[in-house]
Design a protein around this motif. Sequence first.
Motif, mmCIF file in Angstrom:
data_model
loop_
_atom_site.group_PDB
_atom_site.id
_atom_site.type_symbol
_atom_site.label_atom_id
_atom_site.label_comp_id
_atom_site.label_asym_id
_atom_site.label_seq_id
_atom_site.Cartn_x
_atom_site.Cartn_y
_atom_site.Cartn_z
ATOM 1 N N ILE A 81 33.487 23.474 -31.777
ATOM 2 C CA ILE A 81 34.490 22.402 -31.729
ATOM 3 C C ILE A 81 35.482 22.685 -30.611
ATOM 4 C CG2 ILE A 81 36.369 21.294 -32.993
ATOM 5 C CD1 ILE A 81 34.828 21.991 -35.590
ATOM 6 N N ALA A 82 35.945 23.928 -30.527
ATOM 7 C CA ALA A 82 36.927 24.296 -29.510
ATOM 8 C C ALA A 82 36.361 24.111 -28.102
ATOM 9 C CB ALA A 82 37.376 25.740 -29.717
ATOM 10 N N ALA A 83 35.097 24.479 -27.923
ATOM 11 C CA ALA A 83 34.481 24.332 -26.599
ATOM 12 C C ALA A 83 34.371 22.864 -26.205
ATOM 13 C CB ALA A 83 33.106 24.996 -26.590
ATOM 14 N N ARG A 84 34.002 22.005 -27.156
ATOM 15 C CA ARG A 84 33.891 20.580 -26.856
ATOM 16 C C ARG A 84 35.281 19.979 -26.581
ATOM 17 N NH1 ARG A 84 29.472 17.685 -28.068
ATOM 18 N NH2 ARG A 84 28.549 19.685 -27.493
ATOM 19 N N ARG A 85 36.261 20.403 -27.361
ATOM 20 C CA ARG A 85 37.637 19.933 -27.116
ATOM 21 C C ARG A 85 38.107 20.332 -25.736
ATOM 22 N NH1 ARG A 85 42.015 22.547 -26.930
ATOM 23 N NH2 ARG A 85 41.184 24.381 -27.999
ATOM 24 N N GLN A 86 37.824 21.577 -25.339
ATOM 25 C CA GLN A 86 38.259 22.047 -24.017
ATOM 26 C C GLN A 86 37.576 21.271 -22.908
ATOM 27 O OE1 GLN A 86 40.754 24.505 -23.663
ATOM 28 N NE2 GLN A 86 40.734 23.492 -21.664
ATOM 29 N N MET A 87 36.298 20.965 -23.088
ATOM 30 C CA MET A 87 35.569 20.166 -22.101
ATOM 31 C C MET A 87 36.242 18.810 -21.899
ATOM 32 S SD MET A 87 31.592 18.861 -22.334
ATOM 33 C CE MET A 87 31.013 20.542 -22.589
ATOM 34 N N ILE A 88 36.651 18.204 -23.003
ATOM 35 C CA ILE A 88 37.302 16.896 -22.946
ATOM 36 C C ILE A 88 38.674 17.006 -22.280
ATOM 37 C CG2 ILE A 88 38.327 15.096 -24.404
ATOM 38 C CD1 ILE A 88 35.965 15.711 -26.395
ATOM 39 N N GLU A 89 39.425 18.027 -22.640
ATOM 40 C CA GLU A 89 40.757 18.187 -22.061
ATOM 41 C C GLU A 89 40.689 18.537 -20.587
ATOM 42 O OE1 GLU A 89 42.859 20.943 -24.522
ATOM 43 O OE2 GLU A 89 43.002 19.521 -26.210
ATOM 44 N N ASP A 90 39.660 19.282 -20.180
ATOM 45 C CA ASP A 90 39.502 19.604 -18.755
ATOM 46 C C ASP A 90 39.276 18.341 -17.928
ATOM 47 O OD1 ASP A 90 39.836 22.276 -19.256
ATOM 48 O OD2 ASP A 90 37.703 22.778 -19.175
ATOM 49 N N ALA A 91 38.779 17.284 -18.573
ATOM 50 C CA ALA A 91 38.566 16.009 -17.883
ATOM 51 C C ALA A 91 39.806 15.120 -17.923
ATOM 52 C CB ALA A 91 37.381 15.271 -18.512
ATOM 53 N N GLY A 92 40.896 15.631 -18.498
ATOM 54 C CA GLY A 92 42.139 14.876 -18.543
ATOM 55 C C GLY A 92 42.218 13.910 -19.711
ATOM 56 N N LEU A 93 41.437 14.152 -20.744
ATOM 57 C CA LEU A 93 41.374 13.266 -21.903
ATOM 58 C C LEU A 93 41.675 14.060 -23.170
ATOM 59 C CD1 LEU A 93 38.094 11.519 -20.727
ATOM 60 C CD2 LEU A 93 40.347 10.431 -20.786
ATOM 61 N N THR A 94 41.781 13.360 -24.293
ATOM 62 C CA THR A 94 42.100 13.999 -25.567
ATOM 63 C C THR A 94 41.095 13.571 -26.627
ATOM 64 O OG1 THR A 94 44.463 13.938 -25.032
ATOM 65 C CG2 THR A 94 43.876 14.309 -27.337
ATOM 66 N N TRP A 95 40.573 14.521 -27.371
ATOM 67 C CA TRP A 95 39.663 14.219 -28.485
ATOM 68 C C TRP A 95 40.530 13.755 -29.652
ATOM 69 C CZ3 TRP A 95 35.583 18.262 -30.611
ATOM 70 C CH2 TRP A 95 34.759 17.631 -31.569
ATOM 71 N N VAL B 116 36.373 9.649 -28.644
ATOM 72 C CA VAL B 116 35.830 9.608 -30.001
ATOM 73 C C VAL B 116 34.433 10.196 -29.915
ATOM 74 C CG1 VAL B 116 35.136 8.130 -31.908
ATOM 75 C CG2 VAL B 116 37.173 7.550 -30.554
ATOM 76 N N THR B 117 34.213 11.334 -30.553
ATOM 77 C CA THR B 117 32.916 11.993 -30.413
ATOM 78 C C THR B 117 32.663 12.910 -31.597
ATOM 79 O OG1 THR B 117 31.483 13.141 -28.817
ATOM 80 C CG2 THR B 117 33.713 14.023 -29.110
ATOM 81 N N ALA B 118 31.529 13.587 -31.565
ATOM 82 C CA ALA B 118 31.129 14.501 -32.640
ATOM 83 C C ALA B 118 30.208 15.557 -32.047
ATOM 84 C CB ALA B 118 30.420 13.734 -33.754
ATOM 85 N N LEU B 119 29.884 16.548 -32.848
ATOM 86 C CA LEU B 119 28.877 17.534 -32.458
ATOM 87 C C LEU B 119 27.524 17.013 -32.931
ATOM 88 C CD1 LEU B 119 30.673 20.919 -33.264
ATOM 89 C CD2 LEU B 119 30.761 19.527 -31.172
ATOM 90 N N HIS B 120 27.000 16.038 -32.184
ATOM 91 C CA HIS B 120 25.786 15.350 -32.612
ATOM 92 C C HIS B 120 24.567 16.264 -32.658
ATOM 93 C CE1 HIS B 120 27.679 11.403 -32.555
ATOM 94 N NE2 HIS B 120 28.197 11.681 -31.376
ATOM 95 N N GLU B 121 24.649 17.382 -31.969
ATOM 96 C CA GLU B 121 23.499 18.282 -31.917
ATOM 97 C C GLU B 121 23.327 19.107 -33.186
ATOM 98 O OE1 GLU B 121 27.003 20.463 -29.991
ATOM 99 O OE2 GLU B 121 26.227 18.419 -30.131
ATOM 100 N N ILE B 122 24.330 19.110 -34.067
ATOM 101 C CA ILE B 122 24.261 19.931 -35.287
ATOM 102 C C ILE B 122 23.618 19.146 -36.419
ATOM 103 C CG2 ILE B 122 25.648 21.111 -37.036
ATOM 104 C CD1 ILE B 122 27.583 21.909 -34.892
ATOM 105 N N ARG C 68 42.154 22.276 -37.400
ATOM 106 C CA ARG C 68 42.760 23.439 -36.745
ATOM 107 C C ARG C 68 42.709 23.304 -35.221
ATOM 108 N NH1 ARG C 68 40.249 26.291 -41.122
ATOM 109 N NH2 ARG C 68 38.407 26.716 -39.842
ATOM 110 N N GLN C 69 41.746 22.532 -34.726
ATOM 111 C CA GLN C 69 41.630 22.300 -33.287
ATOM 112 C C GLN C 69 42.369 21.042 -32.841
ATOM 113 O OE1 GLN C 69 40.291 24.310 -30.916
ATOM 114 N NE2 GLN C 69 40.117 25.812 -32.567
ATOM 115 N N GLY C 70 43.105 20.422 -33.772
ATOM 116 C CA GLY C 70 43.932 19.278 -33.411
ATOM 117 C C GLY C 70 43.266 17.927 -33.570
ATOM 118 N N ILE C 71 42.055 17.889 -34.109
ATOM 119 C CA ILE C 71 41.356 16.616 -34.332
ATOM 120 C C ILE C 71 41.526 16.284 -35.800
ATOM 121 C CG2 ILE C 71 39.183 15.329 -34.189
ATOM 122 C CD1 ILE C 71 39.315 18.548 -32.297
ATOM 123 N N THR C 72 42.442 15.387 -36.111
ATOM 124 C CA THR C 72 42.848 15.176 -37.504
ATOM 125 C C THR C 72 42.444 13.818 -38.070
ATOM 126 O OG1 THR C 72 45.029 14.433 -36.741
ATOM 127 C CG2 THR C 72 44.784 16.774 -37.327
#
Length: 388
Positions: free
Chosen positions: A45-59, A28-34, A94-98
């Motif tokens: 959004i896509a970059a943050r999602r990929q970072m999370i998925e690379d760690a074996g987790l899902t946004w 559970v997260t957000a783009l807090h820097e914006i 569109r990035q799967g976070i609904t």
Amino acid sequence: MIESWRWFGPDDPVSLQDVRQTGATGIVTALHEIQNGVLWPEEDIAARRQMIEDAGLTWVVAESIPVHEDIKTGAPGWERRAQNWAESAKALARQGITTICYNFMPVLDWTRTDLDFELADGARALRFEFAAFAAFDMFILDREGAETDYSDTDIAAAEGFLARCSRDDRDRLTANIIAGLPGSEESYTLATFKERLDAYRGIDREGHFQHLRNFLDVVLPAVEEAGAVLALHPDDPPRPLFALPRIASTQSDLERIASMSDSSANGFTLCTGSLGVHPDNDLPEIAAALGDRIHFAHLRATRREDDPRSFYEDAHLEGDIDMIAIIRVLRQLEARTGKHIPMRPDHGHRILNDLSGTSTPGYPAIGRLRGLSELRGVLRTVDAYERL
């Protein structure tokens, strides 16, 4: 339910690898820097999602896209801010976070007076002390007309609190209230805070309800088209502060908001701690009444003090709520609808190595792991009981 974890991004002291070790699968997260009111770029959004998925987790939940204060006050140009909000929601979808959590609390998000309250066992918790809050309101902020919101007994208690405070104590109280707690939308100085309060002059509860309806009229069609759902977070604490309107504090408030649209996308975050502070709120009843409008759950417990307007964050299975009954209702809801509700432990105590380490207030690693473990135990037990 989807066991999830609040993560504040790459600078969070609790890393994604740490989260993976808790057994949680959802982030559970957000783009807090914006900055508030600015469109979230889909590539970010896509970059943050990929970072999370690379760690074996899902946004699994965006918490939150902040609702700009101009929207809440209906200031000129609020429509453009709302359109940006809607476009950010569509980019997330569109990035799967609904599932998108948001709140409509005026000026301040969640509020506490003490971020390091010592419990009997030596653990540290978040606390809201009404006398401290009143002292800040009347004597530090010096809000015009504030004394009319308090009884003689309240004023005497606030004066007594202030008399015991050092200069550092006053500065700490001020920072706790207006400098912005984790995930909150804004940070203020005393001067800018007063200016923001002034923007709400003439806006009562009815006006604030109307501004929420106006916002939903803009964003709901876009959210529905994108296949996403909204999850409004209730007021924390669930009562007026600084004479500002609060509209999401009780079951009747939430039902009124639900009635603004027949769409189930107009939904809620069931925050058991926020709603549990209000002594009239029956949490299992609220969960049952909201039904398929519940899209997300913050599972935590608060305990009211002798003055019931004061409270502290208790252990997840303690406090003033029946967590087992609440989870039973949520599991029955999932069975009926076929959906899986993301849930997360919330506002854990600082315990063990949390006490000597660095953590975001309310979001220590070990304290939340204890909470998640307890909640997981309840879930497994409820499921086993239902199979009997």
